[in-house]
Design a protein around this motif. Structure first.
Motif, short mmCIF file in Angstrom:
data_model
loop_
_atom_site.label_atom_id
_atom_site.label_comp_id
_atom_site.label_asym_id
_atom_site.label_seq_id
_atom_site.Cartn_x
_atom_site.Cartn_y
_atom_site.Cartn_z
N LEU A 1 0.82 -1.21 0.00
CA LEU A 1 0.00 0.00 0.00
C LEU A 1 0.85 1.26 0.00
N THR B 1 0.51 1.59 -3.99
CA THR B 1 -0.77 2.30 -3.98
C THR B 1 -0.62 3.79 -3.75
N ARG C 1 -8.33 5.78 -5.85
CA ARG C 1 -7.88 4.98 -4.71
C ARG C 1 -8.28 3.51 -4.84
N GLY D 1 -5.39 0.83 -5.04
CA GLY D 1 -5.31 -0.15 -3.96
C GLY D 1 -5.35 -1.58 -4.49
N ALA E 1 -8.85 -1.75 -0.57
CA ALA E 1 -8.60 -0.76 -1.62
C ALA E 1 -9.58 0.40 -1.54
#
Length: 421
Positions: free
Chosen positions: A96, A100, A333, A337, A355
């Motif tokens: 993450l 991400t 996002r 994610g 996510a």
């Protein structure tokens, strides 16, 4: 009735509600932050003698109030985590943070540049301040109380809590990059700032934050709290929860004096303290005290954010800014994610929940207030505040309404009970 009288009355009512509401709204399509945000909007629409809320004119006050709330929340998050830090144990967290977060920042900046027609520095600033996640604003997606069992946390809650604990600090280099970019653009375009930014703001300050946090955590947890021979000094024997605030402010203040990232240091300090005497009940004492203080600060701040909205905080919001915020929450996002968690051990349902629930909150308000005090950006401050405030508002509503039912269903599918509130 004076403004001061009204403030005291609302503070008292808010404190009582902060104590009662968590158990009332638990598992329902409603959240404590959503109640206080809506309460702030409703109260400020009434003809009452309340103070004016304006983070643009009162930027420094907004910066420091949100700063305190964030560091307290970081201490609470670190103390709650049961899993020892490790490459494999925290695999989803590293994904993450390493995949991400950069992907979210890049896509958000591109969206602001293309959709809002903002200059690159302002677009990067928006992406940077919206980078931190904040599961405090939906308690259903964060871990529960500390326990001695490191397997007493599901991957979704653990990943979102640990991600928020670390990306609150890692958003600082991105914010400094936006400040450096706007300074370079004002003096004639040059990429000379990139090397200095990477060495100082990315590597050096992050390193100081990590090292300082670890050393302070080891000093407090490894010696003063649990292992010193003097019973008078061994604070775990006295079960005084307020020393968690001492650890919070000490880690933050010392690290900032050393020109490191205090947010990062506070979370690392909490994790280092948690690593000592993991089964000791003193961790619960520290965590419970910090959680109560955090809940009070969050309630007050969201009430004030609601007041700012009611007083016209979104007047400068354009439809493009609204769409940019919604794209972050509904598209950028979740997809970032999902990409970051590809190949993880999570099941598809867990991957999607992790996510989607990258909640935006108090950290975004802090970073915006801080950045606007560092340099003047080529977008009006009120427009920046409107876009960020709208995104936080939309996140609180979206995630606050859906988090309880979604995570409750996920727990049923896994056949595991939810953590203790």
């Amino acid at each position: 009735m004076t403004i001061g009288d009204a403030v005291f009355a609302w503070l008292g009512a808010g404190a009582l509600l902060a104590a009662v509401l968590p158990r009332v709204v638990a598992g329902r399509p409603l959240s404590l932050p959503l109640v206080f945000l809506g309460g702030g909007i409703g109260v400020y629409l009434l003809p009452l003698p309340l103070p004016v809320i304006d983070p643009v004119d009162d930027r420094l006050m907004a910066e420091h109030i949100t700063e305190i709330c964030v560091i307290i929340a970081l201490m609470g998050a670190g103390l709650a985590l049961n899993r020892p830090v490790g490459w494999r144990r925290w695999a989803a967290t590293w994904r993450l943070l390493g995949v991400t977060m950069p992907l979210t920042v890049a896509l958000t900046a591109l969206t602001a540049w293309w959709l809002l027609d903002w200059p690159p520095a302002a677009a990067l600033l928006l992406a940077a301040v919206l980078a931190p996640t904040d599961p405090v604003l939906a308690s259903e997606v964060r871990v529960g109380e500390p326990s001695e069992d490191e397997h007493d946390e599901d991957d979704v809650r653990f990943s979102l809590t640990s991600e928020a604990g670390l990306n609150d600090g890692l958003a600082f280099p991105l914010t400094y990059a936006a400040v450096a970019l706007v300074a370079a653009a004002g003096g004639g375009w040059s990429a000379d700032w990139v090397g200095g930014w990477a060495l100082k703001d990315l590597v050096l300050k992050s390193g100081i934050g990590l090292l300082s946090g670890w050393l302070i955590g080891r000093l407090l947890g490894g010696w003063l709290f649990f292992q010193t021979r003097s019973k008078a000094l061994r604070l775990s024997e006295h079960r005084e929860g307020f020393v968690a605030l001492a650890a919070t402010f000490l880690a933050y203040g010392v690290t900032e004096l050393l020109h490191g990232y205090g947010f990062l240091a506070v979370f690392v300090t909490a994790c280092s303290i948690r690593a000592e005497e993991r089964a000791h009940g003193f961790h619960n004492v520290l965590h419970d005290f910090v959680e109560q203080v955090e809940r009070l600060f969050t309630a007050v701040l969201l009430f004030l954010v609601g007041g700012f909205i009611a007083l016209g905080g979104l007047d400068s919001l354009t439809w493009q800014g609204m769409v940019a915020g919604l794209l972050l929450l509904f598209v950028i996002r979740p997809l970032s994610g999902w990409v970051g968690l590809l190949g993880s051990r999570m099941r598809p349902s867990e991957r999607w929940v992790t996510a989607v629930y990258g909640i935006r909150g108090i950290g975004s308000l802090y970073y915006l207030a801080y950045a606007l005090g560092q340099h003047r950006f080529p977008v009006p401050a009120r427009e920046l505040w409107a876009v960020v405030t709208f995104t936080v508002l939309a996140s609180v509503v979206l995630h606050g309404v859906t988090a309880g039912p979604v995570v409750k269903r996920l727990d049923r599918l896994r056949g595991t009970p939810p953590p203790s509130p």
